[in-house]
Scaffold this active site. Structure first.
Site, PDB file in Angstrom:
ATOM      1  N   ARG A  13       1.000  -1.214  -0.102  1.00 54.54           N
ATOM      2  CA  ARG A  13       0.194  -0.401   0.103  1.00 54.54           C
ATOM      3  C   ARG A  13       1.028   1.414   0.082  1.00 54.54           C
ATOM      4  O   ARG A  13       1.056   1.544  -0.659  1.00 54.54           O
ATOM      5  CB  ARG A  13      -1.162  -0.346   1.571  1.00 54.54           C
ATOM      6  CG  ARG A  13      -2.158   0.882   0.902  1.00 54.54           C
ATOM      7  CD  ARG A  13      -1.877   2.115   2.005  1.00 54.54           C
ATOM      8  NE  ARG A  13      -1.385   2.425   2.678  1.00 54.54           N
ATOM      9  CZ  ARG A  13      -1.023   3.370   3.369  1.00 54.54           C
ATOM     10  NH1 ARG A  13      -0.527   4.971   3.057  1.00 54.54           N
ATOM     11  NH2 ARG A  13       0.090   3.394   4.666  1.00 54.54           N
ATOM     12  N   ASP A  14       1.406   1.995   1.366  1.00 55.21           N
ATOM     13  CA  ASP A  14       2.587   2.764   1.046  1.00 55.21           C
ATOM     14  C   ASP A  14       3.738   2.425   0.556  1.00 55.21           C
ATOM     15  O   ASP A  14       3.821   4.262  -0.194  1.00 55.21           O
ATOM     16  CB  ASP A  14       2.614   3.388   2.660  1.00 55.21           C
ATOM     17  CG  ASP A  14       3.056   4.528   2.898  1.00 55.21           C
ATOM     18  OD1 ASP A  14       2.835   4.928   1.975  1.00 55.21           O
ATOM     19  OD2 ASP A  14       3.458   4.789   4.360  1.00 55.21           O
ATOM     20  N   HIS A 205       6.240   4.590  12.183  1.00 62.34           N
ATOM     21  CA  HIS A 205       6.081   4.602  10.928  1.00 62.34           C
ATOM     22  C   HIS A 205       7.291   5.888   9.417  1.00 62.34           C
ATOM     23  O   HIS A 205       6.744   6.477  10.229  1.00 62.34           O
ATOM     24  CB  HIS A 205       4.682   5.440  10.701  1.00 62.34           C
ATOM     25  CG  HIS A 205       4.556   5.173   8.947  1.00 62.34           C
ATOM     26  ND1 HIS A 205       4.101   3.942   8.171  1.00 62.34           N
ATOM     27  CD2 HIS A 205       4.835   6.023   7.474  1.00 62.34           C
ATOM     28  CE1 HIS A 205       3.506   4.038   7.503  1.00 62.34           C
ATOM     29  NE2 HIS A 205       4.107   5.219   7.200  1.00 62.34           N
ATOM     30  N   HIS A 207       9.517   7.194   7.358  1.00 67.15           N
ATOM     31  CA  HIS A 207       9.982   7.003   5.485  1.00 67.15           C
ATOM     32  C   HIS A 207      11.698   7.557   6.365  1.00 67.15           C
ATOM     33  O   HIS A 207      11.944   8.182   7.368  1.00 67.15           O
ATOM     34  CB  HIS A 207       9.049   8.410   4.862  1.00 67.15           C
ATOM     35  CG  HIS A 207       7.705   8.165   5.027  1.00 67.15           C
ATOM     36  ND1 HIS A 207       7.658   7.451   3.331  1.00 67.15           N
ATOM     37  CD2 HIS A 207       7.199   7.218   5.475  1.00 67.15           C
ATOM     38  CE1 HIS A 207       6.636   7.095   3.579  1.00 67.15           C
ATOM     39  NE2 HIS A 207       5.960   6.943   4.773  1.00 67.15           N
ATOM     40  N   CYS A 238       4.745   9.204  -0.155  1.00 68.62           N
ATOM     41  CA  CYS A 238       3.402  10.099  -0.265  1.00 68.62           C
ATOM     42  C   CYS A 238       3.212  10.395  -1.259  1.00 68.62           C
ATOM     43  O   CYS A 238       4.188  11.558  -1.531  1.00 68.62           O
ATOM     44  CB  CYS A 238       2.610  10.459   1.148  1.00 68.62           C
ATOM     45  SG  CYS A 238       1.036  10.967   1.321  1.00 68.62           S
ATOM     46  N   ASN A 247       9.988   4.162   2.314  1.00 67.02           N
ATOM     47  CA  ASN A 247       9.492   4.087   4.124  1.00 67.02           C
ATOM     48  C   ASN A 247      11.368   3.049   4.756  1.00 67.02           C
ATOM     49  O   ASN A 247      11.319   2.603   3.482  1.00 67.02           O
ATOM     50  CB  ASN A 247       8.241   2.653   4.363  1.00 67.02           C
ATOM     51  CG  ASN A 247       7.184   3.641   4.079  1.00 67.02           C
ATOM     52  OD1 ASN A 247       6.160   3.317   2.564  1.00 67.02           O
ATOM     53  ND2 ASN A 247       6.119   3.776   5.273  1.00 67.02           N
TER      54      ASN A 247
HETATM   55  P1  HMG Z   1     -12.636  14.556  -2.450  1.00 67.07           P
HETATM   56  O1  HMG Z   1     -11.925  14.646  -4.531  1.00 67.07           O
HETATM   57  O2  HMG Z   1     -12.112  16.175  -2.381  1.00 67.07           O
HETATM   58  O3  HMG Z   1     -13.949  13.562  -2.639  1.00 67.07           O
HETATM   59  O4  HMG Z   1     -11.370  13.461  -2.249  1.00 67.07           O
HETATM   60  P2  HMG Z   1     -15.859  13.797  -2.730  1.00 67.07           P
HETATM   61  O5  HMG Z   1     -15.925  13.195  -1.916  1.00 67.07           O
HETATM   62  O6  HMG Z   1     -15.713  15.327  -3.451  1.00 67.07           O
HETATM   63  O7  HMG Z   1     -15.114  12.383  -4.009  1.00 67.07           O
HETATM   64  C1  HMG Z   1     -14.724  12.779  -5.318  1.00 67.07           C
HETATM   65  C2  HMG Z   1     -14.789  11.702  -6.250  1.00 67.07           C
HETATM   66  O8  HMG Z   1     -14.670  10.752  -5.923  1.00 67.07           O
HETATM   67  C3  HMG Z   1     -15.934  10.787  -6.401  1.00 67.07           C
HETATM   68  O9  HMG Z   1     -16.559  10.968  -7.105  1.00 67.07           O
HETATM   69  C4  HMG Z   1     -16.275   9.946  -5.298  1.00 67.07           C
HETATM   70  O10 HMG Z   1     -17.834   9.034  -5.396  1.00 67.07           O
HETATM   71  C5  HMG Z   1     -15.525  10.042  -5.310  1.00 67.07           C
HETATM   72  P3  HMG Z   1     -17.323  11.219  -8.739  1.00 67.07           P
HETATM   73  O11 HMG Z   1     -18.248  11.793  -8.301  1.00 67.07           O
HETATM   74  O12 HMG Z   1     -16.137  12.247  -9.069  1.00 67.07           O
HETATM   75  O13 HMG Z   1     -17.235  10.277 -10.527  1.00 67.07           O
HETATM   76  N1  HMG Z   1     -14.605   8.908  -4.227  1.00 67.07           N
HETATM   77  C6  HMG Z   1     -14.437   7.965  -4.230  1.00 67.07           C
HETATM   78  N2  HMG Z   1     -14.361   6.783  -5.092  1.00 67.07           N
HETATM   79  C7  HMG Z   1     -13.709   5.578  -4.112  1.00 67.07           C
HETATM   80  N3  HMG Z   1     -13.037   5.202  -3.689  1.00 67.07           N
HETATM   81  C8  HMG Z   1     -13.509   6.384  -2.276  1.00 67.07           C
HETATM   82  C9  HMG Z   1     -13.820   7.457  -2.752  1.00 67.07           C
HETATM   83  N4  HMG Z   1     -14.149   8.224  -2.450  1.00 67.07           N
HETATM   84  C10 HMG Z   1     -15.147   8.986  -2.982  1.00 67.07           C
HETATM   85  N5  HMG Z   1     -13.179   5.900  -1.160  1.00 67.07           N
HETATM   86  C11 HMG Z   1     -11.021  11.756  -1.172  1.00 67.07           C
HETATM   87  C12 HMG Z   1     -11.887  12.976  -1.078  1.00 67.07           C
HETATM   88  C13 HMG Z   1     -10.243  11.001   0.634  1.00 67.07           C
HETATM   89  C14 HMG Z   1     -11.623  10.962  -1.446  1.00 67.07           C
HETATM   90  C15 HMG Z   1      -9.484  11.819  -2.479  1.00 67.07           C
HETATM   91  O14 HMG Z   1      -8.813  12.941  -1.674  1.00 67.07           O
HETATM   92  C16 HMG Z   1      -8.505  10.224  -1.324  1.00 67.07           C
HETATM   93  O15 HMG Z   1      -9.173   9.844  -1.888  1.00 67.07           O
HETATM   94  N6  HMG Z   1      -7.578  10.712  -0.800  1.00 67.07           N
HETATM   95  C17 HMG Z   1      -6.207   9.975  -0.533  1.00 67.07           C
HETATM   96  C18 HMG Z   1      -5.277  10.108  -0.997  1.00 67.07           C
HETATM   97  C19 HMG Z   1      -4.383   8.954  -0.652  1.00 67.07           C
HETATM   98  O16 HMG Z   1      -4.725   8.024  -0.558  1.00 67.07           O
HETATM   99  N7  HMG Z   1      -3.276   9.745   0.440  1.00 67.07           N
HETATM  100  C20 HMG Z   1      -1.840   8.405   0.701  1.00 67.07           C
HETATM  101  C21 HMG Z   1      -2.167   7.993   2.156  1.00 67.07           C
HETATM  102  S1  HMG Z   1      -1.645   8.592   3.464  1.00 67.07           S
HETATM  103  C22 HMG Z   1      -0.548   8.210   3.818  1.00 67.07           C
HETATM  104  O17 HMG Z   1       0.244   8.287   2.699  1.00 67.07           O
HETATM  105  C23 HMG Z   1       0.206   8.272   4.531  1.00 67.07           C
HETATM  106  C24 HMG Z   1      -0.139   6.789   5.903  1.00 67.07           C
HETATM  107  O18 HMG Z   1       0.836   6.937   5.436  1.00 67.07           O
HETATM  108  C25 HMG Z   1       0.930   7.478   7.112  1.00 67.07           C
HETATM  109  C26 HMG Z   1       2.342   8.701   6.478  1.00 67.07           C
HETATM  110  O19 HMG Z   1       3.018   8.248   6.139  1.00 67.07           O
HETATM  111  O20 HMG Z   1       2.574   9.271   7.743  1.00 67.07           O
HETATM  112  C27 HMG Z   1      -0.984   6.893   5.886  1.00 67.07           C
HETATM  113 MG    MG Z   2       3.888   6.463   5.396  1.00 64.41          MG
END
Ligand code: HMG
Ligand code: MG
Length: 297
Positions: A13-14, A205, A207, A238, A247
């Site tokens: 995933r990450d 966690h 990086h 990220c 990571n």
């Molecule tokens: P948005 O554009 O603000 O959301 O995104 P929305 O609610 O307005 O939805 C927009 C569109 O996305 C819609 O579709 C929804 O249906 C769809 P449309 O009508 O335009 O066709 N949608 C989805 N589709 C599939 N699955 C879903 C979903 N939700 C909405 N779950 C949202 C907001 C949160 C969805 C978006 O910003 C997002 O998905 N962000 C994810 C970013 C991400 O994955 N970042 C990396 C992970 S975090 C990380 O890595 C840190 C970590 O490792 C720890 C660390 O290192 O610190 C965890």
């Molecule tokens: Mg991470």
């Protein structure tokens, strides 16, 4: 405190979410199946976020459905909202992870929401998960620095971690998303959080952007943490944290822990073989020093 450390393998995933090379689902499935044979107890399999935001993981349902679910191994998946939770449950996920940050600016870029809004979004996820008997992990990002805001006050990390724990997250992973932390800061941050959330419910966690990850982990182990996130071959980062590299590599963490006489249940040789194989699939050198050393001709 015992000497067993649970590694949470976040490579599929990450690790993969930030890789430019789009891997076919078959390779991701093979990756997770190989990891299942290493003795890892927790493998974060994929992410049910918006495919527009993270195209690499658009095949989450296909991958999750096809992986072999090894007995004794849990396969949590990342979900940002109820929509993600429902997609995950449709394919039988039994553990999910929600995520927010200690920095407002980072949350805005990463999930288009403030800290409060993000927590409001996953309050219903936690409610549904409780009813469904699904365990929820909570991530707090940018605990030692933010690419947009810079310094992140420890009090903000404590506040957000405590809120997630109070909401029902069984484990809180404290993420140095951009890898800027150093050991004394990591220790002080963990100690502050542990004054509000039990140490047994905390994970770290790191990086490795500045090469500090193992040193930070060691400081946190000394402080008492026994759950460590890492990614095989040191992949990832990220997509919404510019400059953040991979990571810490799982192989390197396991090597260090075993060298210190601690146990992980992980077969290092198998992990190294999997890391080397993944690097080939991605067409790049492994970031794991241990895998480099072990596979050098
Ligand atoms: P948005 O554009 O603000 O959301 O995104 P929305 O609610 O307005 O939805 C927009 C569109 O996305 C819609 O579709 C929804 O249906 C769809 P449309 O009508 O335009 O066709 N949608 C989805 N589709 C599939 N699955 C879903 C979903 N939700 C909405 N779950 C949202 C907001 C949160 C969805 C978006 O910003 C997002 O998905 N962000 C994810 C970013 C991400 O994955 N970042 C990396 C992970 S975090 C990380 O890595 C840190 C970590 O490792 C720890 C660390 O290192 O610190 C965890
Ligand atoms: Mg991470």
């Amino acid at each position: 405190m015992n000497d067993h450390v649970r590694i949470v393998e976040v490579g599929p995933r990450d690790g993969l979410q930030n890789e430019k090379t789009l891997l076919p689902a078959t390779v991701k499935i093979e990756l997770i199946d190989r990891l299942s044979d290493t003795g890892l107890a927790t493998i974060e399999a994929t992410s049910f976020v918006s495919p527009k935001w993270v195209p690499q993981l658009a095949d989450a349902a296909e991958v999750f459905t096809a992986i072999r679910k090894a007995p004794g191994v849990v396969y949590p998946v990342l979900v940002p909202n109820l929509q993600g939770y429902e997609r995950a449950r449709e394919v039988g996920a039994t553990e999910v992870a929600v995520f927010t940050a200690a920095s407002e600016a980072f949350n805005r870029k990463n999930i288009n929401a403030s800290i409060d809004e993000s927590i409001e979004r996953f309050a219903p996820v936690l409610e549904r998960a409780r009813a469904d008997g699904v365990a929820v992990r909570g991530y707090v990002s940018t605990v030692l620095g933010c690419p947009y805001q810079g310094e992140v006050p420890v009090s903000d990390v404590v506040r957000v971690a405590k809120r997630l724990h109070d909401l029902g997250c069984h484990e809180i992973s404290l993420g140095d998303t951009i890898g800027v932390g150093t050991p004394a800061k990591a220790r002080a941050m963990l100690r502050a959080v542990a004054s509000e959330v039990p140490m047994a419910a905390l994970a770290v966690h790191f990086h490795d952007t500045y090469g500090q990850a193992l040193a930070n982990i060691l400081a946190c182990l000394e402080e008492g943490v026994r759950v460590v996130d890492s990614a095989v071959s040191g992949t990832g980062g990220c997509p919404y944290a510019k400059g953040a590299t991979g990571n810490v590599a799982s192989e390197d963490v396991v090597y260090m822990l075993h060298g210190m006489g601690m146990t992980t249940g992980v077969d290092l040789d198998r992990l190294v073989a999997t890391g080397a194989w993944l690097a080939t699939q991605l067409g790049k050198d492994t970031a794991s020093r241990v895998t480099k050393a072990r596979t050098a001709a």
